[in-house]
Design a protein around this motif. Structure first.
Motif, PDB file in Angstrom:
ATOM      1  N   HIS A 127      -4.196  -4.693   2.606  1.00  0.00           N
ATOM      2  CA  HIS A 127      -5.129  -3.563   2.706  1.00  0.00           C
ATOM      3  C   HIS A 127      -6.141  -3.893   3.796  1.00  0.00           C
ATOM      4  O   HIS A 127      -6.491  -5.061   4.007  1.00  0.00           O
ATOM      5  N   ASP A 128      -6.614  -2.871   4.489  1.00  0.00           N
ATOM      6  CA  ASP A 128      -7.584  -3.096   5.570  1.00  0.00           C
ATOM      7  C   ASP A 128      -8.847  -3.796   5.090  1.00  0.00           C
ATOM      8  O   ASP A 128      -9.496  -4.521   5.851  1.00  0.00           O
ATOM      9  N   ASP A 149      -2.313   2.894 -10.573  1.00  0.00           N
ATOM     10  CA  ASP A 149      -2.334   2.581  -9.143  1.00  0.00           C
ATOM     11  C   ASP A 149      -2.901   1.207  -8.824  1.00  0.00           C
ATOM     12  O   ASP A 149      -3.291   0.941  -7.700  1.00  0.00           O
ATOM     13  N   ILE A 150      -2.940   0.303  -9.826  1.00  0.00           N
ATOM     14  CA  ILE A 150      -3.352  -1.085  -9.584  1.00  0.00           C
ATOM     15  C   ILE A 150      -2.321  -2.035 -10.190  1.00  0.00           C
ATOM     16  O   ILE A 150      -1.615  -1.689 -11.138  1.00  0.00           O
ATOM     17  N   ALA A 151      -2.243  -3.226  -9.607  1.00  0.00           N
ATOM     18  CA  ALA A 151      -1.284  -4.219 -10.098  1.00  0.00           C
ATOM     19  C   ALA A 151      -1.804  -5.618  -9.825  1.00  0.00           C
ATOM     20  O   ALA A 151      -2.674  -5.823  -8.962  1.00  0.00           O
ATOM     21  N   SER A 152      -1.255  -6.577 -10.560  1.00  0.00           N
ATOM     22  CA  SER A 152      -1.553  -7.984 -10.290  1.00  0.00           C
ATOM     23  C   SER A 152      -0.231  -8.739 -10.213  1.00  0.00           C
ATOM     24  O   SER A 152       0.738  -8.415 -10.910  1.00  0.00           O
ATOM     25  N   THR A 179      -1.518   2.875  -2.380  1.00  0.00           N
ATOM     26  CA  THR A 179      -2.104   3.790  -1.404  1.00  0.00           C
ATOM     27  C   THR A 179      -1.042   4.814  -0.991  1.00  0.00           C
ATOM     28  O   THR A 179       0.133   4.661  -1.350  1.00  0.00           O
ATOM     29  N   PRO A 180      -1.416   5.825  -0.219  1.00  0.00           N
ATOM     30  CA  PRO A 180      -0.393   6.748   0.289  1.00  0.00           C
ATOM     31  C   PRO A 180       0.674   6.043   1.132  1.00  0.00           C
ATOM     32  O   PRO A 180       1.792   6.555   1.269  1.00  0.00           O
ATOM     33  N   ASP A 181       0.354   4.854   1.661  1.00  0.00           N
ATOM     34  CA  ASP A 181       1.312   4.067   2.459  1.00  0.00           C
ATOM     35  C   ASP A 181       2.048   3.020   1.628  1.00  0.00           C
ATOM     36  O   ASP A 181       2.723   2.156   2.189  1.00  0.00           O
TER      37      ASP A 181
END
Length: 120
Positions: free
Chosen positions: A33-34, A86-89, A106-108
């Motif tokens: 991620h940015d 929409d989260i993971a570990s 994310t959308p990507d």
């Protein structure tokens, strides 16, 4: 755990760890991620304390471009610990590092937002 989501999280983790050992900037870029914050605990040279050293996505890309782990034959393991919406570990274990990854969808696709790591 949804098998398609698990495979997508594993793919992001593989892009990160394989990208590192292969020196593949495109894969590393795709995985991170940015706003990545990669951290490890290190001794503070000015005191007896320990501090978190932070590595950004830009720095990871620079390090990867300069050769990364420079070991295309390195073996590693990937474990997806949990996915919740929409989260993971996940975790990666390589010859040099243990990385605990936190990802966001994310959308990507899945991107690694946080990494806490230590040397093995």
């Amino acid at each position: 755990m949804d098998s398609e989501e698990k495979a997508a999280v594993e793919a992001a983790a593989a892009d990160y760890i394989e990208g590192w050992y292969l020196g593949d900037v495109a894969r590393m870029d795709r995985a991170l991620h940015d706003d990545l914050a990669k951290r490890t605990m290190v001794p503070d040279e000015a005191s007896d304390a320990h501090v978190l050293r932070v590595v950004t996505k830009q720095r990871m890309l620079e390090l990867t471009a300069s050769g990364g782990g420079d070991d295309p034959e390195a073996s590693f393991g990937i474990t997806v610990d949990d996915i919740s919406g929409d989260i993971a570990s996940a975790r990666t274990v390589s010859p040099e590092y243990v990385d605990f990854l936190q990802l966001v969808k994310t959308p990507d696709g899945w991107k690694i937002a946080n990494i806490l790591f230590r040397m093995r």
